[in-house]
Design a protein around this motif. Structure first.
Motif: not given
Length: 151
Positions: A18-30
């Motif tokens: 879930p940490i990887a998923v959370t970071l991925s979501v925000w990275q894609v948004a960025a």
């Protein structure tokens, strides 16, 4: 006597997804909003969300872990850190493999230029850090509850 970590490597990997998923979501948004000047703020927001997830999940897991006393012998401390490295280190190894693969495969030079490679490296590295935080909080809080009067 062999040391068994309270939170094993497989469980640590599962708990860090879930940490990887959370970071991925925000990275894609960025990535999507990079032209608006908010990309750094979105990356930082992702790190905050992932870090707080690791903290809260660590406390939750720590409430249910059976732990021995905090290891004091150097050998036990090294063993415990070795087990954490096995669990969290996979995230770092994937980054290393990605970098190695891009260096030895000259026929895919164009891939090196893709933003996706940097995005993946950011997510994987910080997921490894988050896994270590999760372990430290979970096991540390369990040990503090089990043996509050340590010197």
């Amino acid at each position: 006597m062999s040391f068994t970590p309270p939170l094993g490597p497989r469980r640590l990997v599962r708990e860090s997804v879930p940490i990887a998923v959370t970071l991925s979501v925000w990275q894609v948004a960025a990535l999507v909003l990079s032209r608006s000047g908010t990309d750094d703020a979105l990356r930082l927001a992702g790190l905050a969300m992932a870090g707080l997830y690791a903290l809260v999940r660590g406390v939750t897991l720590g409430a249910h872990l059976d732990v021995d006393a905090t290891p004091r012998a150097l050998a036990d401390v090294l063993r415990e850190n070795g087990w954490v490295l096995v669990g969290a280190g996979g995230w770092f190894l994937v980054v290393q493999a990605l970098g190695w693969g891009l260096r030895v495969a000259p026929w895919i030079d164009w891939v090196r230029e893709l933003v996706v490679v940097d995005l993946a490296a950011f997510v994987l590295n910080w997921t490894g850090v988050g896994a270590v935080v999760l372990y430290a909080v979970a096991v540390g809080s369990a040990r503090a509850r089990a043996d509050p009067a340590t010197d």
